[in-house]
Design a protein around this motif. Structure first.
Motif, PDB file in Angstrom:
ATOM      1  N   ALA A  95       0.810  -1.218   0.000  1.00  0.00           N
ATOM      2  CA  ALA A  95       0.000   0.000   0.000  1.00  0.00           C
ATOM      3  C   ALA A  95       0.846   1.271   0.000  1.00  0.00           C
ATOM      4  N   ASN A  96       1.937   1.285   0.740  1.00  0.00           N
ATOM      5  CA  ASN A  96       2.740   2.504   0.806  1.00  0.00           C
ATOM      6  C   ASN A  96       3.846   2.536  -0.248  1.00  0.00           C
ATOM      7  N   GLY A  97       4.011   1.500  -1.043  1.00  0.00           N
ATOM      8  CA  GLY A  97       4.951   1.482  -2.154  1.00  0.00           C
ATOM      9  C   GLY A  97       6.415   1.472  -1.771  1.00  0.00           C
ATOM     10  N   ASP A  98       6.750   1.018  -0.552  1.00  0.00           N
ATOM     11  CA  ASP A  98       8.150   1.013  -0.134  1.00  0.00           C
ATOM     12  C   ASP A  98       8.902  -0.258  -0.546  1.00  0.00           C
ATOM     13  N   GLY A  99       8.215  -1.186  -1.238  1.00  0.00           N
ATOM     14  CA  GLY A  99       8.868  -2.423  -1.674  1.00  0.00           C
ATOM     15  C   GLY A  99       8.948  -3.483  -0.604  1.00  0.00           C
ATOM     16  N   ARG A 100       8.342  -3.242   0.516  1.00  0.00           N
ATOM     17  CA  ARG A 100       8.325  -4.204   1.623  1.00  0.00           C
ATOM     18  C   ARG A 100       6.892  -4.352   2.110  1.00  0.00           C
ATOM     19  N   LEU A 101       6.561  -5.568   2.499  1.00  0.00           N
ATOM     20  CA  LEU A 101       5.217  -5.812   3.035  1.00  0.00           C
ATOM     21  C   LEU A 101       5.275  -5.918   4.546  1.00  0.00           C
ATOM     22  N   SER A 102       4.539  -5.050   5.190  1.00  0.00           N
ATOM     23  CA  SER A 102       4.375  -5.193   6.637  1.00  0.00           C
ATOM     24  C   SER A 102       3.222  -6.177   6.868  1.00  0.00           C
ATOM     25  N   PHE A 103       3.092  -6.619   8.091  1.00  0.00           N
ATOM     26  CA  PHE A 103       2.006  -7.544   8.390  1.00  0.00           C
ATOM     27  C   PHE A 103       0.662  -6.886   8.103  1.00  0.00           C
ATOM     28  N   GLU A 104       0.528  -5.610   8.434  1.00  0.00           N
ATOM     29  CA  GLU A 104      -0.731  -4.904   8.213  1.00  0.00           C
ATOM     30  C   GLU A 104      -1.063  -4.821   6.721  1.00  0.00           C
ATOM     31  N   GLU A 105      -0.038  -4.568   5.887  1.00  0.00           N
ATOM     32  CA  GLU A 105      -0.278  -4.521   4.447  1.00  0.00           C
ATOM     33  C   GLU A 105      -0.683  -5.900   3.925  1.00  0.00           C
ATOM     34  N   TRP A 106      -0.007  -6.926   4.420  1.00  0.00           N
ATOM     35  CA  TRP A 106      -0.307  -8.287   3.977  1.00  0.00           C
ATOM     36  C   TRP A 106      -1.718  -8.690   4.395  1.00  0.00           C
ATOM     37  N   ALA A 107      -2.146  -8.257   5.565  1.00  0.00           N
ATOM     38  CA  ALA A 107      -3.447  -8.653   6.102  1.00  0.00           C
ATOM     39  C   ALA A 107      -4.482  -7.546   5.956  1.00  0.00           C
ATOM     40  N   ILE A 108      -4.314  -6.655   4.987  1.00  0.00           N
ATOM     41  CA  ILE A 108      -5.202  -5.486   4.852  1.00  0.00           C
ATOM     42  C   ILE A 108      -6.651  -5.894   4.637  1.00  0.00           C
ATOM     43  N   LYS A 109      -6.895  -6.917   3.832  1.00  0.00           N
ATOM     44  CA  LYS A 109      -8.276  -7.323   3.572  1.00  0.00           C
ATOM     45  C   LYS A 109      -8.943  -7.799   4.866  1.00  0.00           C
ATOM     46  N   THR A 110      -8.201  -8.606   5.615  1.00  0.00           N
ATOM     47  CA  THR A 110      -8.743  -9.112   6.873  1.00  0.00           C
ATOM     48  C   THR A 110      -8.918  -7.983   7.880  1.00  0.00           C
ATOM     49  N   SER A 111      -7.948  -7.069   7.928  1.00  0.00           N
ATOM     50  CA  SER A 111      -8.045  -5.932   8.853  1.00  0.00           C
ATOM     51  C   SER A 111      -9.236  -5.047   8.513  1.00  0.00           C
ATOM     52  N   THR A 112      -9.444  -4.802   7.223  1.00  0.00           N
ATOM     53  CA  THR A 112     -10.574  -3.991   6.787  1.00  0.00           C
ATOM     54  C   THR A 112     -11.890  -4.681   7.121  1.00  0.00           C
ATOM     55  N   LYS A 113     -11.931  -5.985   6.930  1.00  0.00           N
ATOM     56  CA  LYS A 113     -13.145  -6.741   7.238  1.00  0.00           C
ATOM     57  C   LYS A 113     -13.446  -6.678   8.738  1.00  0.00           C
ATOM     58  N   PHE A 114     -12.391  -6.807   9.562  1.00  0.00           N
ATOM     59  CA  PHE A 114     -12.571  -6.727  11.017  1.00  0.00           C
ATOM     60  C   PHE A 114     -13.079  -5.343  11.419  1.00  0.00           C
ATOM     61  N   ALA A 115     -12.469  -4.306  10.866  1.00  0.00           N
ATOM     62  CA  ALA A 115     -12.878  -2.938  11.217  1.00  0.00           C
ATOM     63  C   ALA A 115     -14.317  -2.673  10.800  1.00  0.00           C
ATOM     64  N   GLY A 116     -14.723  -3.205   9.655  1.00  0.00           N
ATOM     65  CA  GLY A 116     -16.110  -3.032   9.214  1.00  0.00           C
ATOM     66  C   GLY A 116     -17.097  -3.783  10.082  1.00  0.00           C
ATOM     67  N   ALA A 117     -16.694  -4.928  10.622  1.00  0.00           N
ATOM     68  CA  ALA A 117     -17.589  -5.727  11.454  1.00  0.00           C
ATOM     69  C   ALA A 117     -17.674  -5.181  12.878  1.00  0.00           C
TER      70      ALA A 117
END
Length: 152
Positions: A94-116
């Motif tokens: 998401a931030n384009g730094d060439g590295r995946l943080s756990f939050e970036e990797w799990a963004i779909k799940t995090s977004t789903k949790f926040a919506g629920a």
């Protein structure tokens, strides 16, 4: 014993009669049409039937190879092979730094949790958790009522 044998014989005769009746009805409903005869002296001539065009036969692996070989040179370069993975990685980074943080990797799940998490408590109640279930597309099929089980 004689009554039993008579009953069995009559049942067999009824079944045989039903099968014969059913077969004769099927033949009468769908008769095979006769081929029309062409007039020997008529001006109508039938054109010869040519073979239908044949499609090229490609195996699944040949098709997959062709999808990866973008420049069509007959070889799949490393860059071509990793291109699909690069696209998926870019979507996640998401931030384009060439590295995946756990939050970036799990963004779909995090977004789903926040919506629920409607009350914003950081935890899901059973009602909130029920909204996170995966809804799959179902194929059209007949819904039959469950069979009733008789208890003794």
């Amino acid at each position: 014993m004689l009554r039993f044998l008579t009953g069995v014989a009559s049942a067999l005769l009824l079944v045989a009669g039903g099968v014969l009746w059913w077969k004769s009805g099927a033949d009468a409903e769908n008769p095979i049409p006769a081929m029309p005869q062409a007039a020997a002296t008529g001006p109508v001539a039938l054109a010869p039937v040519s073979d239908p065009p044949q499609a090229s036969v490609k195996t699944r692996e040949e098709k997959r190879f062709a999808r990866y070989d973008k420049d069509r040179n007959g070889a799949v370069a490393r860059e071509e092979y990793l291109a699909s993975r690069h696209k998926a990685f870019t979507k996640l980074d998401a931030n384009g730094d060439g590295r995946l943080s756990f939050e970036e990797w799990a963004i779909k799940t995090s977004t789903k949790f926040a919506g629920a998490d409607k009350d914003g408590s950081g935890a899901l109640t059973p009602t909130e958790f029920a909204t996170t279930r995966v809804i799959r597309k179902t194929s059209a099929r007949l819904d039959c009522p469950p069979a009733k089980v008789e208890e003794d």
